[in-house]
Design an enzyme around this catalytic site. Structure first.
Site, PDB file in Angstrom:
ATOM      1  N   GLU A 160       2.769  13.482  -3.536  1.00 29.82           N
ATOM      2  CA  GLU A 160       2.254  13.265  -2.185  1.00 29.82           C
ATOM      3  C   GLU A 160       3.142  14.019  -1.193  1.00 29.82           C
ATOM      4  O   GLU A 160       4.258  13.606  -0.900  1.00 29.82           O
ATOM      5  CB  GLU A 160       2.217  11.778  -1.823  1.00 29.82           C
ATOM      6  CG  GLU A 160       1.608  11.540  -0.442  1.00 29.82           C
ATOM      7  CD  GLU A 160       1.602  10.082  -0.040  1.00 29.82           C
ATOM      8  OE1 GLU A 160       0.591   9.626   0.517  1.00 29.82           O
ATOM      9  OE2 GLU A 160       2.606   9.394  -0.271  1.00 29.82           O
TER      10      GLU A 160
ATOM     11  N   GLU B  43       0.869  -1.172   0.000  1.00 27.27           N
ATOM     12  CA  GLU B  43       0.000   0.000   0.000  1.00 27.27           C
ATOM     13  C   GLU B  43       0.905   1.221   0.000  1.00 27.27           C
ATOM     14  O   GLU B  43       1.636   1.468   0.958  1.00 27.27           O
ATOM     15  CB  GLU B  43      -0.948   0.057   1.186  1.00 27.27           C
ATOM     16  CG  GLU B  43      -1.941   1.208   0.995  1.00 27.27           C
ATOM     17  CD  GLU B  43      -2.768   1.514   2.215  1.00 27.27           C
ATOM     18  OE1 GLU B  43      -2.583   2.612   2.779  1.00 27.27           O
ATOM     19  OE2 GLU B  43      -3.590   0.665   2.595  1.00 27.27           O
TER      20      GLU B  43
ATOM     21  N   CYS C 221      -2.029   8.207   4.317  1.00 25.53           N
ATOM     22  CA  CYS C 221      -2.023   8.058   2.860  1.00 25.53           C
ATOM     23  C   CYS C 221      -3.375   8.364   2.240  1.00 25.53           C
ATOM     24  O   CYS C 221      -3.449   8.760   1.070  1.00 25.53           O
ATOM     25  CB  CYS C 221      -1.553   6.657   2.479  1.00 25.53           C
ATOM     26  SG  CYS C 221      -2.424   5.331   3.323  1.00 25.53           S
TER      27      CYS C 221
END
Length: 480
Positions: free
Chosen positions: A381, A246, A280
């Site tokens: 990100e 992930e 996240c």
């Protein structure tokens, strides 16, 4: 507090001690045993030996009993663990309490699945039978991050144990004390065979690298950045091991013109600043229909500004520190670059002026407006409290903007039109889409991403499958 390695059923000292710090104050909380490749090798060897004996891998009833006993032992420690999590990670206590509760739920969920890993059998021709077995994949290496170390530990360890794997856990150094405290009631169970669960800690990466490259590790589970996930795929390729990854996300919140902006803005602010933006699935981009842009600018700025910073044990705190000063400085620099190059700065965040926060890794939230969805701060990100506001014209424009990314982890749709909500959710290229909500994660529903957001799924039944192999057994017995 001190946390030691646990390998082949024994607590072991390491190669010295590494301090664990409270990111809100810089205070030393305790220390964990330093380790590296030596401890990783020993742990993998112990797990390999344990897996090759049938008392664990072929005994689902024992596995369920061990997991239920673990959950029962954790239950009276919930509040103590939540306080430790807040002190070591920095998140507000309410978030820590929710995480510990979620971790317990996860153990119970997989304990329930432990005795239900059915296969299938069929007669393919007269007297010829094919049977499909779900078998444990083998030794599972689990590399655990620091941002949600309770749930992210359990959502990998619990399905691995339920499937019958033997495991090696490598926690993040920033939250090693908490992970050791969560695992202690499991490791101390007499019914747990030696070598089935191993724990080693390190401040570096040599031990983790061994888990990735070792041919004795059959499955590797990692949660973290896409850059690190890419390196793991490259280094694991020679062994062809199963990977559960992930990775990064850049979650979009699509707000349509019929939505109640003033009611939604505080929810978006909370979604953007969960774990100080270090999650996240946190909200990163808010896409609002152009007719409501000015109203969203004002409402979202006010909602973010209203969230108080402070130590996570203070009941008034809504935003705690980042995980450490190094992360604060890196993230802060990137946010400053975004502010310098965006179309409009709506809320200029940064290191707070409050003297009471000077010793901690705090950043106040930032909100910027920009038109070009290709800008680095719309694509990259940035793991902190930065929120980018964009406008769209219609559904097609909203979906095109939201899908303009290398990631595909999560998104949310905010509208009172039921058909539109489902229509847009189906068009988004994300593993999870929430409707009129954000960051709802739980044991029963799979989590994972499309594209560069990773491989496989965690939570839910599919996470159990990630730790299994499918075997076909054929037999011709003839007919009477």
């Amino acid at each position: 507090m001190q946390a030691r390695h646990f390998i082949n059923g024994e607590w072991l000292h390491g190669e010295g001690w590494v301090d664990s710090l409270d990111p809100a104050t810089g205070e030393v909380l305790g220390a964990f045993a330093e380790g590296g490749e030596q401890q990783a090798r020993a742990a993998v060897d112990a797990a390999s030996l344990a897996f090759n004996t049938p008392q664990w891998a072929q005994n689902p009833r024992l596995r369920q009993q061990v997991m239920l006993a673990w959950a029962a032992a954790l239950e009276p420690r919930r509040e103590k663990l939540a306080h430790l999590l807040t002190r070591e990670n920095g998140k507000p206590l309410a978030q820590s309490q929710g995480e510990v509760g979620g971790a317990l739920s996860e153990i119970l969920y997989y304990a329930g699945l432990t005795r239900h890993t059915p296969g299938a059998a069929m007669e393919v021709a007269p007297g010829e039978f094919s049977t499909m077995f779900r078998e444990p994949a083998g030794v599972a290496g689990l590399i655990i991050p620091w941002n949600a170390p309770g749930v992210l530990l359990i959502r990998a360890l619990a399905p691995a144990l339920a499937a019958g794997c033997a495991t090696v856990v490598k926690p993040a150094p920033q939250t090693a004390l908490f992970n050791a405290a969560v695992m202690a009631p499991l490791l101390e169970q007499k019914a747990l065979p030696p070598g089935v669960v191993n724990l080693f800690m390190e401040s570096g990466h040599a031990g983790a690298a061994h888990l990735v490259a070792s041919p004795k590790v059959d499955v590797l589970s990692f949660t973290g950045s896409t850059a690190t996930g890419t390196r793991i795929m490259q280094d694991a390729a020679p062994t062809m091991k199963k990977l559960s990854l992930e990775l990064g996300g850049k979650s979009c919140c699509l707000v349509f013109e019929d939505a109640d902006i003033d009611a939604i803005a505080p929810k978006l602010a909370a979604a953007a600043t969960i774990i100080s933006g270090q999650q996240c699935t946190a909200a990163r981009r808010v896409l609002v229909q152009a007719s409501r842009l000015e109203q969203m600018k004002a409402a979202l700025s006010a909602a973010l500004k209203a969230l108080p910073l402070g130590h996570g044990l203070d009941a008034a705190t809504r935003i705690g520190p980042l995980i450490d000063r190094h992360a604060r400085d890196q993230v802060g620099a990137r946010i400053q670059e975004a502010q310098d190059s965006c179309d409009q700065v709506l809320l200029a965040g940064g290191i707070p002026d409050d003297a009471g926060l000077a010793d901690g890794a705090f950043l106040t939230p930032s909100l910027i407006h920009h038109r070009d969805s290709g800008a680095f701060f719309c694509q990259e990100e940035i793991f902190g409290p930065l929120l980018v506001l964009e406008a769209f014209e219609d559904e097609a424009d909203a979906v095109a903007r939201a899908n303009h990314t290398d990631f595909g982890l999560s998104a949310s749709v905010w509208t009172n039109h039921g058909a539109r909500a489902l229509r847009v959710a189906r068009a988004l290229r994300d593993g999870t889409v929430w409707i009129n909500d954000h960051n709802k994660l739980f044991a029963e529903a799979e989590t994972g991403g499309y594209r560069k957001s990773g491989l496989g799924r965690l939570h839910g039944y599919d996470a159990l499958l990630d730790f299994t192999e499918l075997k076909h057994v054929y037999q011709s017995v003839g007919t009477v």
